[in-house]
Design a protein around this motif. Structure first.
Motif, PDB file in Angstrom:
ATOM      1  N   ALA A  34      41.794  -3.564 -20.141  1.00 42.75           N
ATOM      2  CA  ALA A  34      40.682  -4.315 -19.333  1.00 42.75           C
ATOM      3  C   ALA A  34      39.619  -4.756 -20.329  1.00 42.75           C
ATOM      4  CB  ALA A  34      39.935  -3.421 -18.387  1.00 42.75           C
ATOM      5  N   LEU A  35      39.246  -3.858 -21.346  1.00 43.47           N
ATOM      6  CA  LEU A  35      38.223  -4.125 -22.163  1.00 43.47           C
ATOM      7  C   LEU A  35      38.789  -5.534 -23.069  1.00 43.47           C
ATOM      8  CD1 LEU A  35      36.739  -0.751 -23.304  1.00 43.47           C
ATOM      9  CD2 LEU A  35      35.585  -2.579 -21.677  1.00 43.47           C
ATOM     10  N   CYS A  36      39.971  -5.061 -23.464  1.00 45.68           N
ATOM     11  CA  CYS A  36      40.309  -6.188 -24.318  1.00 45.68           C
ATOM     12  C   CYS A  36      40.501  -7.659 -23.887  1.00 45.68           C
ATOM     13  CB  CYS A  36      41.851  -5.850 -25.147  1.00 45.68           C
ATOM     14  SG  CYS A  36      41.637  -4.475 -26.251  1.00 45.68           S
ATOM     15  N   GLY A  37      41.036  -7.324 -22.344  1.00 44.71           N
ATOM     16  CA  GLY A  37      41.107  -8.891 -21.704  1.00 44.71           C
ATOM     17  C   GLY A  37      39.623  -9.402 -21.365  1.00 44.71           C
ATOM     18  N   LEU A  39      37.014  -9.107 -23.628  1.00 40.66           N
ATOM     19  CA  LEU A  39      36.737  -9.346 -24.910  1.00 40.66           C
ATOM     20  C   LEU A  39      37.234 -10.881 -25.003  1.00 40.66           C
ATOM     21  CD1 LEU A  39      35.668  -9.344 -27.638  1.00 40.66           C
ATOM     22  CD2 LEU A  39      37.616  -7.969 -28.460  1.00 40.66           C
ATOM     23  N   ALA A  40      38.662 -11.027 -24.952  1.00 43.98           N
ATOM     24  CA  ALA A  40      39.423 -12.474 -24.838  1.00 43.98           C
ATOM     25  C   ALA A  40      38.682 -13.151 -24.142  1.00 43.98           C
ATOM     26  CB  ALA A  40      40.657 -12.144 -24.567  1.00 43.98           C
ATOM     27  N   PHE A  41      38.350 -13.098 -22.900  1.00 42.25           N
ATOM     28  CA  PHE A  41      37.769 -13.826 -22.175  1.00 42.25           C
ATOM     29  C   PHE A  41      36.420 -14.275 -22.538  1.00 42.25           C
ATOM     30  CE2 PHE A  41      34.931 -14.317 -18.444  1.00 42.25           C
ATOM     31  CZ  PHE A  41      35.423 -15.421 -17.671  1.00 42.25           C
ATOM     32  N   ALA A  42      35.590 -13.339 -22.826  1.00 50.20           N
ATOM     33  CA  ALA A  42      34.197 -13.530 -23.232  1.00 50.20           C
ATOM     34  C   ALA A  42      34.231 -14.371 -24.505  1.00 50.20           C
ATOM     35  CB  ALA A  42      33.430 -12.440 -23.742  1.00 50.20           C
ATOM     36  N   LEU A  43      35.147 -14.219 -25.599  1.00 50.54           N
ATOM     37  CA  LEU A  43      35.367 -14.955 -26.845  1.00 50.54           C
ATOM     38  C   LEU A  43      35.851 -16.207 -26.516  1.00 50.54           C
ATOM     39  CD1 LEU A  43      35.367 -13.993 -29.891  1.00 50.54           C
ATOM     40  CD2 LEU A  43      37.836 -14.074 -29.753  1.00 50.54           C
ATOM     41  N   VAL A  44      36.623 -16.516 -25.647  1.00 52.04           N
ATOM     42  CA  VAL A  44      37.105 -17.843 -25.223  1.00 52.04           C
ATOM     43  C   VAL A  44      35.861 -18.634 -24.695  1.00 52.04           C
ATOM     44  CG1 VAL A  44      38.573 -19.249 -23.739  1.00 52.04           C
ATOM     45  CG2 VAL A  44      39.474 -17.500 -25.072  1.00 52.04           C
ATOM     46  N   THR A  45      35.129 -18.082 -23.744  1.00 53.36           N
ATOM     47  CA  THR A  45      33.981 -18.711 -23.000  1.00 53.36           C
ATOM     48  C   THR A  45      32.851 -19.072 -24.140  1.00 53.36           C
ATOM     49  OG1 THR A  45      34.401 -17.624 -21.146  1.00 53.36           O
ATOM     50  CG2 THR A  45      32.221 -18.177 -21.443  1.00 53.36           C
ATOM     51  N   GLN A  46      32.620 -17.943 -25.171  1.00 50.13           N
ATOM     52  CA  GLN A  46      31.552 -18.392 -26.045  1.00 50.13           C
ATOM     53  C   GLN A  46      32.144 -19.526 -27.006  1.00 50.13           C
ATOM     54  OE1 GLN A  46      28.741 -17.320 -26.324  1.00 50.13           O
ATOM     55  NE2 GLN A  46      28.255 -18.308 -28.312  1.00 50.13           N
ATOM     56  N   ARG A  48      33.889 -21.890 -26.144  1.00 48.82           N
ATOM     57  CA  ARG A  48      33.840 -23.021 -25.433  1.00 48.82           C
ATOM     58  C   ARG A  48      32.507 -23.507 -25.419  1.00 48.82           C
ATOM     59  NH1 ARG A  48      34.501 -23.152 -20.748  1.00 48.82           N
ATOM     60  NH2 ARG A  48      34.198 -25.166 -20.546  1.00 48.82           N
ATOM     61  N   THR A  49      31.569 -22.561 -25.102  1.00 50.06           N
ATOM     62  CA  THR A  49      30.132 -22.967 -24.804  1.00 50.06           C
ATOM     63  C   THR A  49      29.452 -23.376 -26.182  1.00 50.06           C
ATOM     64  OG1 THR A  49      29.984 -21.204 -23.430  1.00 50.06           O
ATOM     65  CG2 THR A  49      28.015 -21.824 -24.033  1.00 50.06           C
TER      66      THR A  49
END
Lengths: 256, 110
Positions: A34-37, A39-46, A48-49
């Protein structure tokens, strides 16, 4: 990723990796996953932002303030530069128009002076005075009279032609006699004489034809005859070299 | 396996949903991501050294992120948020580098 094997040998690394990948997901692994997912989600979001929102949306207030100060300083500098350049442009364009006007004026003045001093050929309405004098009874006084009359009548350019040459009549022109011939500026001219004058044709003709005037005087001489022809276009083509004054120099303009 | 699946799901979620970061969170997200990356590298290193523990990983992950965000928050309140986030990025970057160096030594024995 719990690993039952505690062997640290690097040779078994591949085996451990395979075992970890194939291991049955336990409850503990769920948290890690869950944490790795996340992290991936936040990384992609950041990413993109950061990519989409440009430089300023993610910048801090104090950064923005300093950027703004920089920019306004630069804008001030550029604005003053623009003002400078505009002033220069105005100056230059003023200068060129003034120069052009001065040049046109000088050119017109040079043309006027050229016609007056005899350095330029002239053309315009005027008269032609033919003096036929087979017995050579006409002397300098008659010619001088004719020139004076024409000057009085407003002739702007004159020339005298005879068998012997063509002479432009200007301010310094001298008329004299040499034996029975007339000399104009030292050039001996023999009749028939042809005097061309540019000016108002009617005025010039009238000036020559007044009773007791030039035409009458010439006609009174034995065998001589004067004919005045007006023309809308006559040419004064004889030129004269302009000698620089040896003694006279321009006086300073009187101060009022 | 499940970890790889979760990572793939996170990436695709981020790409599909295209979430916009709330304005209040914008200064903290990059710091949090860097802190999490640090925890991740630490976990990989621990796994290579066979001392990996789920509990430790979860706690260090969450703790890293929280502490980093807290520091940035405090910095923002003090008016030195920019400098503090720079310092956090520097420190975490150094840790990531040293972890990466340890991983490299472990994997390539060099």
């Amino acid at each position: 990723m719990t690993d039952p094997g505690t062997e640290t040998g690097t040779g078994s690394l591949r085996r451990r990796l395979v075992r970890a990948l194939l291991a049955r997901p336990g409850r503990a692994q769920l948290g890690v996953a869950a944490l790795c997912g996340l992290l991936a989600f936040a990384l992609v979001t950041q990413v993109r932002t950061a990519a989409s929102s440009g430089t300023f949306a993610s910048a801090r207030t104090d950064d923005l303030v300093s950027i703004l100060a920089d920019l306004s300083g630069r804008a001030d500098r550029l604005r003053s530069q623009v003002a400078d350049l505009q002033r220069n442009a105005a100056l230059l364009s003023n200068g060129t128009t003034r120069d052009a006007a001065a040049l046109a004026q000088a050119r017109a003045r040079a043309q006027t002076l050229g016609i007056l001093t005899g350095t330029l050929a002239a053309r315009g309405p005027g008269i032609v005075l033919m003096i036929e004098d087979p017995q050579l009874k006409i002397h300098s006084d008659a010619l001088l009279n004719a020139i004076e009359e024409l000057r009085d009548a407003g002739a702007e350019a004159m020339q005298v032609a005879g068998t012997g040459g063509v002479v432009r009549v200007v301010t310094s022109t001298a008329v004299g006699d040499q034996g029975s011939r007339v000399t104009v500026d030292g050039v001996a001219l023999t009749a028939p004489l042809r005097l061309v004058a540019i000016g108002d044709p009617r005025t010039l003709a009238t000036a020559l034809g007044i009773p007791g005037g030039v035409v009458d005087t010439v006609d009174a001489a034995p065998g001589a005859h004067a004919i005045v022809t007006t023309s809308p276009a006559v040419s004064v083509t004889a030129l004269r070299a302009l000698a620089a004054p040896r003694y006279a120099s321009p006086a300073p303009a009187p101060t009022p | 396996m499940i970890v790889l699946l979760a990572v793939a799901m996170g990436v695709s979620l981020g790409l599909v949903l295209q979430p916009t970061v709330p304005l209040d969170l914008q200064p903290y997200l990059p710091i949090a991501v860097v802190a999490a990356l640090d925890a991740l590298f630490g976990g990989v290193r621990a796994w290579l050294e066979a001392i990996f523990d789920d509990r430790v990983f979860v706690i260090s992950f969450v703790g890293n992120v929280l502490v980093a965000s807290l520091i940035v928050y405090v910095g923002d309140k003090l008016g030195v948020g920019g400098q503090l986030s720079t310092s956090i990025v520097v420190v975490l970057g150094i840790r990531i580098f040293s972890n990466a160096a340890a991983i490299r030594r472990r994997v390539f024995r060099a």
